[in-house]
Design an enzyme around this catalytic site. Structure first.
Site, PDB file in Angstrom:
ATOM      1  CG  HIS A  78      -1.968  -1.118   1.150  1.00 20.57           C
ATOM      2  ND1 HIS A  78      -3.138  -0.942   0.831  1.00 20.57           N
ATOM      3  CD2 HIS A  78      -1.636  -2.240   1.756  1.00 20.57           C
ATOM      4  CE1 HIS A  78      -3.937  -2.172   0.717  1.00 20.57           C
ATOM      5  NE2 HIS A  78      -3.006  -3.140   1.205  1.00 20.57           N
ATOM      6  CG  ASN A 151      -7.996  -4.399   1.148  1.00 30.32           C
ATOM      7  OD1 ASN A 151      -7.359  -3.341   1.378  1.00 30.32           O
ATOM      8  ND2 ASN A 151      -7.695  -5.606   1.068  1.00 30.32           N
TER       9      ASN A 151
END
Ligand code: HDD
Length: 690
Positions: A78, A151
């Site tokens: 990420h 997510n």
């Protein structure tokens, strides 16, 4: 920078150990970090005009020293992210289930910081790879920070955190060659996945268009794991958290997203920035699925297994609040880069479940911040600091900013009247749960079904979405050089849906079909869950979307004005494109200033296009490959195309046929209606699917 946030006539300067604002025009003197005023910021100290630079030049050394240390390690996953400030507002109380104030005080607004990210690529990678999007929210509640780190996909690849380092090693660039960047389409990823049957449900989601979103404003968010809510009586209820975008879901077409990556590396970040700048604040509904342990017993899957979701059709979503993102950070590094989400940041009234992935994550997030931010005092960085009072006896450490006074730094003590004490009232409590059994490195039998929900997902999709999944599998596996990896994956697909395996095998010219691996338990036919579709959750709207109007010298200004007005009224942003950004001379002789030059504004960055051209203009653009690509791609990516006579001529030059999505802009209403959606029916005429 949001105009609402930072008045343009103020800038921040540091003085007296604090940063404060001065009015523009005041220009505070440039100083060293010690406050020494600098007279010359362009020339280092030299022995003479031609001579060497002197080591004595502490101003040069301080400046370069600081620059040399500006970067910190990027996140191991990420790394590429976009952060925004905003607020959460509760609309329905969950007081029956929880004591958490953020979930019980209706109307209360809680500040938050949200970071949306890709997973595999480095911090400078493109915004639009095929990838999961991270969806992390830090709520600054009255009772402490609550970090909900999820997510845009409701399930995960693996069932146990011990597998995470292998999964990520396999997904990121291959270690010997250092490519591909931000892509799962390579051997190591599919090799690992093909040996990890529990990933098959997630594979269906990442091969779907969920992994190629149109905008970060048009994705869902999921907390994924089951959490617990705890009420006053100490009773616990399981909960799953969901974010649902007000603009609806919207994705791109794979070929389109590949081209967007070239046209605008920052496509998603820019889209978010421009929306917030324009005051079009993105908004999500916050929803929960609530269920008891007894209800969970009856589910045909284990809700503690993070590769499973609870279909909305089985446990409906209850909308309890909304999130609005209304402020762009002042400084990317200070806020978006330094924000540290930790799953262990939780508030009284919420608790963890036994999901083994969640349990492992509880360690990893706190731990990783030490590598990234370099000190256990990262919680003192403004974006990470709680906005409620906090006090403890943790002390010292690198970059300690606090200066606690007094003799006492331990508890219990009898020497201080004011030092913090344990306080049972309003404190965090853990759910009292009885856990017994035999210790071991074990996986529950209830985690053994790896295919039924993958099948349920695939069969729940529209025919267009199913075709995209099949094509995505073909694309990804075609990038795998090892034939046995391709075969192993197609073998798994046979358990999910035989026709999908066949389609993918045809796309790979694989004959005969490889055999399917053994399964521990039979694959079940579960009731369909249309709520997992994107198309079912798309909104026919131009709100938040973009229209590109291609013009040239001689274009009809009146027609341009009509189309632009209609699109703006429908909520679109409108950009006028042509060969020279300085302007084009319209039919009436007026100069029309352009928003973008054609070479830098291919049609992939718009949701619909209009071609307003004179015959001369059409001829001129017919000789420009960028214009030919513009119209071919708009057609190939299933966009509505509004045309006048010249526009139609350009289509002809580009060999683009007409269909129901190619509309005469004289009927601007019909064009705007068509522009609100994709022309799905066109797709079979423009590409072979799978
Ligand atoms: Fe993770 C970052 C989401 C499993 C270890 N993860 C990170 C971020 C998101 C997620 C959104 C970025 C946060 C930010 O913007 O700073 N991760 C997930 C989800 C998971 C998941 C939804 C499964 C349901 N993650 C997971 C596991 C582990 C990690 C199983 C380790 C065992 N994740 C991390 C990390 C990161 C991270 C290494 C990197 C940067 C950071 O934490 O702050 O600790």
């Amino acid at each position: 920078m949001s105009k609402a946030n930072t008045p343009e006539d103020k800038i921040e300067v540091g003085a007296g150990g604090e940063w404060h604002q001065v009015a523009s025009g005041e220009h505070p003197p440039l100083t060293t970090n010690q406050g020494l005023i600098i007279a010359d910021n362009q020339n280092s100290l030299k022995a003479n005009p031609y001579g060497p630079t002197l080591l004595e030049d502490f101003i040069l050394r301080e400046k370069v020293f600081h620059f040399d240390h500006e970067r910190i390690p990027e996140r191991v996953v990420h790394a590429r992210g976009t952060g925004m400030h905003g607020y959460f507002e509760l609309t329905h109380s969950l007081a029956k289930y929880t004591t958490a104030k953020i979930l019980t005080e209706v109307g209360e607004k809680t500040e938050l910081f949200t970071r949306i990210s890709t997973v595999a690529g480095g911090s400078g990678s493109v915004d639009t790879p095929r990838d999961v999007r991270g969806f992390a929210v830090k709520f600054y509640t009255k009772e402490g920070n609550w970090d909900l780190v999820g997510n845009n996909i409701p399930v995960f690849f693996i069932q146990d955190a011990i597998k995470f380092p292998d999964l990520i090693h396999a997904a990121k660039m291959e270690p010997d060659r250092a490519f591909p960047q931000a892509a799962t389409a390579h051997d190591t990823f599919w090799d690992y996945i093909s040996l990890t049957p529990e990933a098959m449900h997630m594979v269906m989601w990442i091969m779907s268009d969920r992994a190629i979103p149109r905008s970060l404003r048009m994705i869902e968010g999921f907390g994924i794991h089951s959490y617990r809510l705890l009420n006053v009586a100490g009773e616990s209820t399981f909960v799953k958290f969901h974010w649902r975008p007000k603009l609806g879901l919207q994705s791109t077409i794979w070929d389109e997203t590949v081209k967007i990556s070239g046209a605008d590396q920052d496509f998603h970040r820019r889209d978010m920035f421009e929306a917030i700048e324009a005051g079009n604040f993105p908004e999500w509904e916050f929803a929960v699925q609530l269920f008891t342990a007894a209800e969970a017993e009856k589910f045909p899957f284990d809700h503690l297994d993070p590769t499973k979701l609870i279909p909305e059709e089985l446990v409906p979503l209850q909308i309890i609040g909304r999130m609005v993102l209304d402020r762009w950070p002042n400084n990317f590094f200070a806020e978006t880069e330094q924000v540290a989400y930790c799953l262990s940041n939780i508030v009284p009234g919420i608790d963890f479940s036994n999901d083994p992935l969640l349990q492992g994550r509880l360690f990893s997030y706190l731990d990783t911040q030490i590598s990234r931010l370099g000190s256990p005092n990262f919680n003192q960085i403004p974006v990470n600091a709680p906005k409620c009072p906090f006090a403890n006896l943790q002390r010292d450490g690198h970059m300690q900013m606090a200066q606690p006074a007094g003799q006492v730094n331990y508890e219990p003590n009898s020497l201080s009247e004011t030092s913090p004490r344990e306080t049972p009232k309003d404190a965090f409590r853990t759910a009292s749960v009885m856990d017994t059994g035999e210790k071991g490195r074990i996986r529950a039998e209830s985690f053994a079904d790896h295919y039924s929900q993958a099948r349920q997902f695939f069969l729940s999709q529209t025919k267009y979405e199913q075709a995209h999944i099949a094509s995505a599998m073909v694309f990804e596996l075609s990038k795998c050089e090892h034939v046995h990896v391709r075969e192993a994956m197609v073998g798994h697909l046979r358990h999910i849906e035989e026709s999908l395996a066949q389609r993918v095998a045809v796309g790979l010219a694989m004959d005969p079909l490889p055999s399917a691996p053994p399964t521990a338990v039979p694959v079940l036919d579960m009731p369909l869950s249309p709520a997992t579709q994107i198309i079912g959750k798309m909104k026919d709207t131009l709100d938040g979307r973009a229209l590109g109007i291609l013009i040239a010298d001689g274009s009809d200004g009146a027609a341009l004005a009509v189309v632009k007005k209609a699109a703006l009224a429908a909520g679109a942003s409108v950009k006028i494109i042509g060969l020279k950004v300085g302007g084009a001379k319209l039919a009436d002789g007026a100069m029309q200033v352009l928003d973008k030059q054609l070479a830098g504004a291919p049609s992939v960055i718009f949701d619909a296009v209009a071609l307003i051209l004179s015959d001369v203009g059409a001829k001129q653009l017919g000789g420009e490959s960028a214009a030919i690509d513009f119209v071919r791609d708009a057609f190939g990516h299933l966009k509505a195309i509004g045309v006048d006579q010249g526009g139609a001529a350009l289509l002809k030059t580009a060999n683009v046929p007409t269909d129901a999505g190619v509309i005469d802009i004289k009927d601007e209403k019909a064009f705007i209606a068509a522009a609100q959606t994709r022309q799905w029916e066109r797709e079979k005429s423009v590409r072979t699917l799978a």
